[in-house]
Design a protein around this motif. Sequence first.
Motif, PDB file in Angstrom:
ATOM      1  N   GLU A  53       0.843  -1.194   0.000  1.00 33.56           N
ATOM      2  CA  GLU A  53       0.000   0.000   0.000  1.00 33.56           C
ATOM      3  C   GLU A  53       0.886   1.255   0.000  1.00 33.56           C
ATOM      4  N   ALA A  54       1.893   1.270   0.857  1.00 35.89           N
ATOM      5  CA  ALA A  54       2.815   2.407   0.920  1.00 35.89           C
ATOM      6  C   ALA A  54       3.587   2.553  -0.392  1.00 35.89           C
ATOM      7  N   MET A  55       4.047   1.437  -0.946  1.00 33.43           N
ATOM      8  CA  MET A  55       4.802   1.461  -2.186  1.00 33.43           C
ATOM      9  C   MET A  55       3.935   1.968  -3.337  1.00 33.43           C
ATOM     10  N   ALA A  56       2.688   1.526  -3.393  1.00 33.51           N
ATOM     11  CA  ALA A  56       1.793   1.944  -4.465  1.00 33.51           C
ATOM     12  C   ALA A  56       1.505   3.444  -4.386  1.00 33.51           C
ATOM     13  N   ARG A  57       1.396   3.962  -3.174  1.00 32.28           N
ATOM     14  CA  ARG A  57       1.186   5.407  -3.009  1.00 32.28           C
ATOM     15  C   ARG A  57       2.405   6.184  -3.510  1.00 32.28           C
ATOM     16  N   LYS A  58       3.570   5.613  -3.291  1.00 29.09           N
ATOM     17  CA  LYS A  58       4.815   6.309  -3.622  1.00 29.09           C
ATOM     18  C   LYS A  58       5.200   6.144  -5.090  1.00 29.09           C
ATOM     19  N   THR A  59       5.129   4.925  -5.602  1.00 25.60           N
ATOM     20  CA  THR A  59       5.657   4.662  -6.943  1.00 25.60           C
ATOM     21  C   THR A  59       4.603   4.219  -7.952  1.00 25.60           C
ATOM     22  N   GLY A  60       3.376   4.041  -7.536  1.00 28.27           N
ATOM     23  CA  GLY A  60       2.316   3.653  -8.458  1.00 28.27           C
ATOM     24  C   GLY A  60       1.924   2.194  -8.335  1.00 28.27           C
ATOM     25  N   PRO A  61       0.796   1.838  -8.922  1.00 29.13           N
ATOM     26  CA  PRO A  61       0.239   0.485  -8.777  1.00 29.13           C
ATOM     27  C   PRO A  61       1.077  -0.616  -9.402  1.00 29.13           C
ATOM     28  N   ASP A  62       1.896  -0.289 -10.376  1.00 33.45           N
ATOM     29  CA  ASP A  62       2.701  -1.332 -11.024  1.00 33.45           C
ATOM     30  C   ASP A  62       3.764  -1.913 -10.108  1.00 33.45           C
ATOM     31  N   SER A  63       4.036  -1.242  -8.986  1.00 30.19           N
ATOM     32  CA  SER A  63       5.052  -1.723  -8.048  1.00 30.19           C
ATOM     33  C   SER A  63       4.530  -2.825  -7.130  1.00 30.19           C
ATOM     34  N   VAL A  64       3.248  -3.099  -7.186  1.00 32.97           N
ATOM     35  CA  VAL A  64       2.628  -4.103  -6.308  1.00 32.97           C
ATOM     36  C   VAL A  64       2.685  -5.475  -6.972  1.00 32.97           C
ATOM     37  N   ASP A  65       3.206  -6.444  -6.241  1.00 32.22           N
ATOM     38  CA  ASP A  65       3.285  -7.820  -6.735  1.00 32.22           C
ATOM     39  C   ASP A  65       2.065  -8.591  -6.225  1.00 32.22           C
ATOM     40  N   ILE A  66       1.013  -8.558  -6.997  1.00 34.04           N
ATOM     41  CA  ILE A  66      -0.249  -9.204  -6.627  1.00 34.04           C
ATOM     42  C   ILE A  66      -0.075 -10.714  -6.497  1.00 34.04           C
ATOM     43  N   THR A  67       0.717 -11.295  -7.370  1.00 33.54           N
ATOM     44  CA  THR A  67       0.930 -12.744  -7.327  1.00 33.54           C
ATOM     45  C   THR A  67       1.535 -13.160  -5.994  1.00 33.54           C
ATOM     46  N   HIS A  68       2.495 -12.391  -5.519  1.00 32.50           N
ATOM     47  CA  HIS A  68       3.124 -12.694  -4.224  1.00 32.50           C
ATOM     48  C   HIS A  68       2.106 -12.591  -3.087  1.00 32.50           C
ATOM     49  N   LEU A  69       1.279 -11.556  -3.115  1.00 32.97           N
ATOM     50  CA  LEU A  69       0.235 -11.422  -2.087  1.00 32.97           C
ATOM     51  C   LEU A  69      -0.731 -12.601  -2.137  1.00 32.97           C
ATOM     52  N   ALA A  70      -1.118 -13.000  -3.331  1.00 37.21           N
ATOM     53  CA  ALA A  70      -2.037 -14.135  -3.477  1.00 37.21           C
ATOM     54  C   ALA A  70      -1.404 -15.420  -2.950  1.00 37.21           C
ATOM     55  N   ASP A  71      -0.113 -15.599  -3.206  1.00 39.61           N
ATOM     56  CA  ASP A  71       0.582 -16.784  -2.692  1.00 39.61           C
ATOM     57  C   ASP A  71       0.615 -16.784  -1.163  1.00 39.61           C
ATOM     58  N   ILE A  72       0.908 -15.644  -0.582  1.00 42.61           N
ATOM     59  CA  ILE A  72       0.933 -15.528   0.887  1.00 42.61           C
ATOM     60  C   ILE A  72      -0.446 -15.850   1.455  1.00 42.61           C
ATOM     61  N   TYR A  73      -1.482 -15.320   0.835  1.00 43.00           N
ATOM     62  CA  TYR A  73      -2.837 -15.581   1.308  1.00 43.00           C
ATOM     63  C   TYR A  73      -3.172 -17.069   1.212  1.00 43.00           C
ATOM     64  N   THR A  74      -2.816 -17.689   0.109  1.00 46.10           N
ATOM     65  CA  THR A  74      -3.119 -19.112  -0.090  1.00 46.10           C
ATOM     66  C   THR A  74      -2.464 -19.971   0.991  1.00 46.10           C
ATOM     67  N   VAL A  75      -1.203 -19.712   1.277  1.00 43.76           N
ATOM     68  CA  VAL A  75      -0.487 -20.484   2.294  1.00 43.76           C
ATOM     69  C   VAL A  75      -1.074 -20.206   3.680  1.00 43.76           C
ATOM     70  N   SER A  76      -1.320 -18.944   3.993  1.00 42.55           N
ATOM     71  CA  SER A  76      -1.882 -18.578   5.297  1.00 42.55           C
ATOM     72  C   SER A  76      -3.256 -19.200   5.491  1.00 42.55           C
ATOM     73  N   ARG A  77      -4.059 -19.147   4.451  1.00 38.96           N
ATOM     74  CA  ARG A  77      -5.421 -19.706   4.492  1.00 38.96           C
ATOM     75  C   ARG A  77      -5.363 -21.204   4.780  1.00 38.96           C
ATOM     76  N   ARG A  78      -4.485 -21.889   4.063  1.00 36.87           N
ATOM     77  CA  ARG A  78      -4.350 -23.338   4.237  1.00 36.87           C
ATOM     78  C   ARG A  78      -3.916 -23.686   5.663  1.00 36.87           C
ATOM     79  N   GLU A  79      -2.909 -22.976   6.165  1.00 37.99           N
ATOM     80  CA  GLU A  79      -2.434 -23.211   7.531  1.00 37.99           C
ATOM     81  C   GLU A  79      -3.549 -22.963   8.546  1.00 37.99           C
ATOM     82  N   PHE A  80      -4.262 -21.872   8.363  1.00 36.99           N
ATOM     83  CA  PHE A  80      -5.326 -21.493   9.286  1.00 36.99           C
ATOM     84  C   PHE A  80      -6.437 -22.534   9.301  1.00 36.99           C
ATOM     85  N   LEU A  81      -6.897 -22.916   8.122  1.00 37.63           N
ATOM     86  CA  LEU A  81      -7.975 -23.902   8.035  1.00 37.63           C
ATOM     87  C   LEU A  81      -7.552 -25.242   8.626  1.00 37.63           C
ATOM     88  N   GLY A  82      -6.304 -25.591   8.435  1.00 37.44           N
ATOM     89  CA  GLY A  82      -5.798 -26.833   8.990  1.00 37.44           C
ATOM     90  C   GLY A  82      -5.784 -26.828  10.509  1.00 37.44           C
TER      91      GLY A  82
END
Length: 111
Positions: free
Chosen positions: A73-102
């Motif tokens: 969020e801070a990076m996007a405010r500073k350098t624009g939306p292209d600086s955000v790695d959505i794939t990395h965020l999605a991967d983190i969410y997927t792993v966290s979700r799996r751990e949590f549900l387990g």
Amino acid sequence: MVDWKRAEELKDEVGEEAFLEVVELFLEEVDEVMTRLTTAQGPGRLLDDLHFLKGSAMSLGFKTLADRCAENEAMARKTGPDSVDITHLADIYTVSRREFLGRFNVGEAAA
């Protein structure tokens, strides 16, 4: 990835039955935002979506996701939306979700 202490605190605060409802609602809403972000529907809502994800993740104890959303969020405010790695965020969410549900054995509807 998950702050188990925070997750247990939430569970204690709202009770077992409400906790499961909160988790299911959280996962449903975050899944929706993640789908929107990963299907590249434009940067128009990116900051709002990152802010939403950060708050939701913090509430449930998805610490790594919350931290990365704050950084992006801070990076996007500073350098624009292209600086955000959505794939990395999605991967983190997927792993966290799996751990949590387990750990909490949330119903099949949330899985």
